[in-house]
Design a protein around this motif. Structure first.
Motif, PDB file in Angstrom:
ATOM      1  N   LYS A  19     -10.691 -16.233 -20.558  1.00 54.78           N
ATOM      2  CA  LYS A  19      -9.572 -16.775 -19.790  1.00 54.78           C
ATOM      3  C   LYS A  19      -9.402 -16.061 -18.453  1.00 54.78           C
ATOM      4  N   LEU A  20      -9.966 -14.863 -18.324  1.00 53.72           N
ATOM      5  CA  LEU A  20      -9.836 -14.109 -17.074  1.00 53.72           C
ATOM      6  C   LEU A  20     -10.638 -14.732 -15.943  1.00 53.72           C
ATOM      7  N   GLU A  21     -11.565 -15.634 -16.255  1.00 53.04           N
ATOM      8  CA  GLU A  21     -12.381 -16.297 -15.231  1.00 53.04           C
ATOM      9  C   GLU A  21     -11.519 -17.100 -14.260  1.00 53.04           C
ATOM     10  N   GLU A  22     -10.340 -17.564 -14.697  1.00 62.60           N
ATOM     11  CA  GLU A  22      -9.489 -18.353 -13.805  1.00 62.60           C
ATOM     12  C   GLU A  22      -8.975 -17.525 -12.635  1.00 62.60           C
ATOM     13  N   PHE A  23      -8.967 -16.208 -12.748  1.00 65.62           N
ATOM     14  CA  PHE A  23      -8.490 -15.337 -11.679  1.00 65.62           C
ATOM     15  C   PHE A  23      -9.607 -14.897 -10.735  1.00 65.62           C
ATOM     16  N   LYS A  24     -10.829 -15.290 -11.007  1.00 69.74           N
ATOM     17  CA  LYS A  24     -11.965 -14.881 -10.188  1.00 69.74           C
ATOM     18  C   LYS A  24     -11.813 -15.448  -8.776  1.00 69.74           C
ATOM     19  N   GLY A  25     -11.869 -14.566  -7.794  1.00 71.85           N
ATOM     20  CA  GLY A  25     -11.762 -14.976  -6.397  1.00 71.85           C
ATOM     21  C   GLY A  25     -10.341 -15.092  -5.885  1.00 71.85           C
ATOM     22  N   LYS A  26      -9.334 -14.883  -6.738  1.00 71.58           N
ATOM     23  CA  LYS A  26      -7.942 -14.962  -6.318  1.00 71.58           C
ATOM     24  C   LYS A  26      -7.413 -13.568  -6.029  1.00 71.58           C
ATOM     25  N   ILE A  27      -6.531 -13.473  -5.040  1.00 70.61           N
ATOM     26  CA  ILE A  27      -5.858 -12.211  -4.742  1.00 70.61           C
ATOM     27  C   ILE A  27      -4.552 -12.210  -5.522  1.00 70.61           C
ATOM     28  N   LEU A  28      -4.446 -11.309  -6.495  1.00 69.78           N
ATOM     29  CA  LEU A  28      -3.282 -11.297  -7.376  1.00 69.78           C
ATOM     30  C   LEU A  28      -2.091 -10.564  -6.768  1.00 69.78           C
ATOM     31  N   PHE A  29      -2.350  -9.534  -5.964  1.00 76.93           N
ATOM     32  CA  PHE A  29      -1.282  -8.743  -5.376  1.00 76.93           C
ATOM     33  C   PHE A  29      -1.511  -8.626  -3.868  1.00 76.93           C
ATOM     34  N   PRO A  30      -1.167  -9.663  -3.094  1.00 78.01           N
ATOM     35  CA  PRO A  30      -1.450  -9.640  -1.649  1.00 78.01           C
ATOM     36  C   PRO A  30      -0.706  -8.533  -0.902  1.00 78.01           C
ATOM     37  N   GLU A  31       0.504  -8.178  -1.372  1.00 77.31           N
ATOM     38  CA  GLU A  31       1.260  -7.118  -0.694  1.00 77.31           C
ATOM     39  C   GLU A  31       0.542  -5.780  -0.829  1.00 77.31           C
ATOM     40  N   LYS A  32       0.038  -5.505  -2.025  1.00 75.52           N
ATOM     41  CA  LYS A  32      -0.662  -4.240  -2.255  1.00 75.52           C
ATOM     42  C   LYS A  32      -1.985  -4.206  -1.497  1.00 75.52           C
ATOM     43  N   LEU A  33      -2.659  -5.347  -1.392  1.00 70.86           N
ATOM     44  CA  LEU A  33      -3.905  -5.417  -0.638  1.00 70.86           C
ATOM     45  C   LEU A  33      -3.654  -5.142   0.835  1.00 70.86           C
ATOM     46  N   GLU A  34      -2.586  -5.727   1.380  1.00 74.17           N
ATOM     47  CA  GLU A  34      -2.240  -5.505   2.786  1.00 74.17           C
ATOM     48  C   GLU A  34      -1.909  -4.034   3.034  1.00 74.17           C
ATOM     49  N   LEU A  35      -1.149  -3.424   2.131  1.00 74.86           N
ATOM     50  CA  LEU A  35      -0.794  -2.005   2.261  1.00 74.86           C
ATOM     51  C   LEU A  35      -2.047  -1.128   2.198  1.00 74.86           C
ATOM     52  N   ALA A  36      -2.943  -1.432   1.285  1.00 69.10           N
ATOM     53  CA  ALA A  36      -4.169  -0.649   1.153  1.00 69.10           C
ATOM     54  C   ALA A  36      -5.025  -0.772   2.408  1.00 69.10           C
ATOM     55  N   ASN A  37      -5.108  -1.963   2.981  1.00 69.08           N
ATOM     56  CA  ASN A  37      -5.890  -2.144   4.204  1.00 69.08           C
ATOM     57  C   ASN A  37      -5.288  -1.375   5.368  1.00 69.08           C
TER      58      ASN A  37
END
Length: 52
Positions: A19-37
């Protein structure tokens, strides 16, 4: 089970839920990704000296 037995076994130790395949390629936490970048842009890594 001992480590030696696990190494010889043909059965994987970790089973991944399909069932985890449905999340492949999706950004789950965009706020955390932006902060990390932003943090990666500000960080200063040490320079590596190369010897010739």
């Amino acid at each position: 089970m001992k480590v030696e037995d696990l190494n010889k076994a043909k059965i994987p130790v970790v089973k991944i839920n399909k069932k985890l395949e449905e999340f492949k390629g999706k950004i789950l936490f965009p706020e955390k990704l932006e902060l990390a970048n932003k943090m990666l842009d500000k960080v200063k890594l040490p320079k590596v000296e190369t010897s010739k």
